[in-house]
Design a protein around this motif. Sequence first.
Motif, PDB file in Angstrom:
ATOM      1  N   LEU A   3       0.699  -1.224  -0.073  1.00 31.23           N
ATOM      2  CA  LEU A   3      -0.005  -0.075   0.044  1.00 31.23           C
ATOM      3  C   LEU A   3       0.998   1.257   0.022  1.00 31.23           C
ATOM      4  N   ASP A   4       2.211   1.098   0.265  1.00 29.46           N
ATOM      5  CA  ASP A   4       2.943   2.235   0.495  1.00 29.46           C
ATOM      6  C   ASP A   4       3.547   2.909  -0.762  1.00 29.46           C
ATOM      7  N   CYS A   5       3.677   2.351  -1.583  1.00 27.96           N
ATOM      8  CA  CYS A   5       4.365   3.168  -3.076  1.00 27.96           C
ATOM      9  C   CYS A   5       3.449   4.074  -3.665  1.00 27.96           C
ATOM     10  N   PHE A   6       3.778   5.217  -3.834  1.00 33.21           N
ATOM     11  CA  PHE A   6       2.815   5.966  -4.780  1.00 33.21           C
ATOM     12  C   PHE A   6       3.652   6.567  -5.892  1.00 33.21           C
ATOM     13  N   GLN A   7       4.742   5.834  -6.306  1.00 35.64           N
ATOM     14  CA  GLN A   7       5.530   6.192  -7.627  1.00 35.64           C
ATOM     15  C   GLN A   7       6.002   7.591  -7.640  1.00 35.64           C
ATOM     16  N   CYS A   8       6.672   7.921  -6.451  1.00 35.11           N
ATOM     17  CA  CYS A   8       7.229   9.374  -6.675  1.00 35.11           C
ATOM     18  C   CYS A   8       8.552   9.402  -7.262  1.00 35.11           C
ATOM     19  N   LEU A   9       9.214   8.376  -7.226  1.00 37.70           N
ATOM     20  CA  LEU A   9      10.527   8.290  -8.143  1.00 37.70           C
ATOM     21  C   LEU A   9      11.758   8.521  -7.336  1.00 37.70           C
ATOM     22  N   LYS A  10      11.377   8.949  -6.088  1.00 38.10           N
ATOM     23  CA  LYS A  10      12.731   9.383  -5.326  1.00 38.10           C
ATOM     24  C   LYS A  10      13.501   8.204  -5.130  1.00 38.10           C
ATOM     25  N   CYS A  11      13.148   6.912  -5.053  1.00 30.13           N
ATOM     26  CA  CYS A  11      14.205   5.975  -5.048  1.00 30.13           C
ATOM     27  C   CYS A  11      15.024   5.920  -6.193  1.00 30.13           C
ATOM     28  N   THR A  12      14.272   5.729  -7.340  1.00 34.77           N
ATOM     29  CA  THR A  12      14.934   5.853  -8.764  1.00 34.77           C
ATOM     30  C   THR A  12      16.187   7.031  -8.919  1.00 34.77           C
ATOM     31  N   PRO A  56      13.965   1.238  -9.664  1.00 29.23           N
ATOM     32  CA  PRO A  56      13.294   0.749  -8.285  1.00 29.23           C
ATOM     33  C   PRO A  56      11.836   0.882  -8.477  1.00 29.23           C
ATOM     34  N   HIS A  57      11.340   2.208  -8.932  1.00 26.56           N
ATOM     35  CA  HIS A  57       9.914   2.307  -8.581  1.00 26.56           C
ATOM     36  C   HIS A  57       9.237   1.442  -9.743  1.00 26.56           C
ATOM     37  N   GLU A  58      10.045   1.030 -10.772  1.00 33.16           N
ATOM     38  CA  GLU A  58       9.272   0.104 -11.966  1.00 33.16           C
ATOM     39  C   GLU A  58       9.078  -1.074 -11.157  1.00 33.16           C
ATOM     40  N   ILE A  59      10.239  -1.521 -10.609  1.00 32.80           N
ATOM     41  CA  ILE A  59      10.236  -2.780  -9.715  1.00 32.80           C
ATOM     42  C   ILE A  59       9.097  -2.863  -8.885  1.00 32.80           C
ATOM     43  N   MET A  60       8.857  -1.855  -7.838  1.00 33.12           N
ATOM     44  CA  MET A  60       7.696  -1.760  -6.947  1.00 33.12           C
ATOM     45  C   MET A  60       6.374  -1.952  -7.665  1.00 33.12           C
ATOM     46  N   LYS A  61       6.256  -1.326  -8.736  1.00 33.43           N
ATOM     47  CA  LYS A  61       5.039  -1.310  -9.471  1.00 33.43           C
ATOM     48  C   LYS A  61       4.764  -2.677 -10.353  1.00 33.43           C
ATOM     49  N   ARG A 111      15.569   7.172   1.005  1.00 30.23           N
ATOM     50  CA  ARG A 111      14.886   8.135   0.357  1.00 30.23           C
ATOM     51  C   ARG A 111      13.363   7.844   0.312  1.00 30.23           C
ATOM     52  N   CYS A 112      12.971   6.914   0.429  1.00 30.87           N
ATOM     53  CA  CYS A 112      11.437   6.601   0.379  1.00 30.87           C
ATOM     54  C   CYS A 112      10.574   7.461   1.305  1.00 30.87           C
ATOM     55  N   PRO A 113       9.789   8.156   0.876  1.00 31.93           N
ATOM     56  CA  PRO A 113       8.843   8.812   1.896  1.00 31.93           C
ATOM     57  C   PRO A 113       7.751   8.224   2.546  1.00 31.93           C
ATOM     58  N   GLN A 114       7.476   6.901   2.024  1.00 29.78           N
ATOM     59  CA  GLN A 114       6.627   5.988   2.428  1.00 29.78           C
ATOM     60  C   GLN A 114       7.204   4.914   3.292  1.00 29.78           C
ATOM     61  N   LYS A 115       8.356   4.876   3.588  1.00 27.46           N
ATOM     62  CA  LYS A 115       8.938   3.729   4.279  1.00 27.46           C
ATOM     63  C   LYS A 115       8.844   2.591   3.368  1.00 27.46           C
ATOM     64  N   SER A 167      10.347  -0.049   0.499  1.00 18.47           N
ATOM     65  CA  SER A 167      11.822  -0.280   0.438  1.00 18.47           C
ATOM     66  C   SER A 167      11.998  -1.154  -0.882  1.00 18.47           C
ATOM     67  N   PRO A 168      12.285  -0.440  -2.060  1.00 13.67           N
ATOM     68  CA  PRO A 168      12.530  -1.417  -3.200  1.00 13.67           C
ATOM     69  C   PRO A 168      13.837  -2.597  -2.847  1.00 13.67           C
ATOM     70  N   TYR A 169      14.619  -2.047  -2.136  1.00 15.58           N
ATOM     71  CA  TYR A 169      15.852  -3.021  -1.653  1.00 15.58           C
ATOM     72  C   TYR A 169      15.184  -4.328  -1.031  1.00 15.58           C
TER      73      TYR A 169
HETATM   74  S1  SF4 Z   1      10.702   6.480  -3.162  1.00 19.47           S
HETATM   75 FE1  SF4 Z   1       8.980   4.834  -2.146  1.00 19.47          FE
HETATM   76  S2  SF4 Z   1       7.017   5.897  -2.795  1.00 19.47           S
HETATM   77 FE2  SF4 Z   1       8.543   6.648  -4.107  1.00 19.47          FE
HETATM   78  S3  SF4 Z   1       8.608   5.453  -5.735  1.00 19.47           S
HETATM   79 FE3  SF4 Z   1      10.117   4.558  -4.610  1.00 19.47          FE
HETATM   80  S4  SF4 Z   1       9.299   2.997  -3.404  1.00 19.47           S
HETATM   81 FE4  SF4 Z   1       7.604   4.165  -4.275  1.00 19.47          FE
END
Ligand code: SF4
Length: 163
Positions: A22-31, A44-49, A77-81, A83-85
């Motif tokens: 429920l946590d990833c909103f695709q903000c791309l900060k990880c990527t 990483p954001h694509e892997i999450m998606k 970096r993730c604001p949503q806690k 973790s792509p890692y």
């Molecule tokens: S930083 Fe967190 S919320 Fe943003 S795209 Fe990456 S996993 Fe999703």
Amino acid sequence: MAEPNEASRRKILVKLGRDEFLDCFQCLKCTSGCTALKLLELKPHEIMKLVRLGFVNELAASEIIWTCATCLKCVQRCPQKGSPYHVIMALRNLAVEREAKVPEAYLKAVSQILENGLSQTIQKITTRKMETFDRTSLKLPKISAPKESFQAVFFKALEEKQE
Ligand code: SF4
Ligand code: SF4
């Protein structure tokens, strides 16, 4: 053609100890801060998606999951806690369970750990004058091989992971 697979998606959730993604909103900060992105086009954001959508089998069979440098920047970096890692590690575990091809470097790292307790070979250093030095010439202490008890614990952990 790639197809979403709910059972595999659940497996990743179980490995992560979560009920839902429920946590990833695709903000791309990880990527945008990913170490491997600069080197190897890991997004990483694509892997999450893709995991969230259930394309787990495709990812577990892909070489891309092995390009993560395990730097943990995405966790920070993730604001949503999110973790792509940790998702990538869960995919790697799934890949090993399915006996997918593991890159040679990882197998080598395991034998290195058993041999000298380090994941890399002990390397010489080269100075600006192109002189090379090893640990002995730098009067650094000798790196001792791990004790048998360490190897026994290591093998036990590997066996438990396979159960
Ligand atoms: S930083 Fe967190 S919320 Fe943003 S795209 Fe990456 S996993 Fe999703
Ligand atoms: S842990 Fe992996 S995915 Fe996350 S930022 Fe580092 S290299 Fe990228």
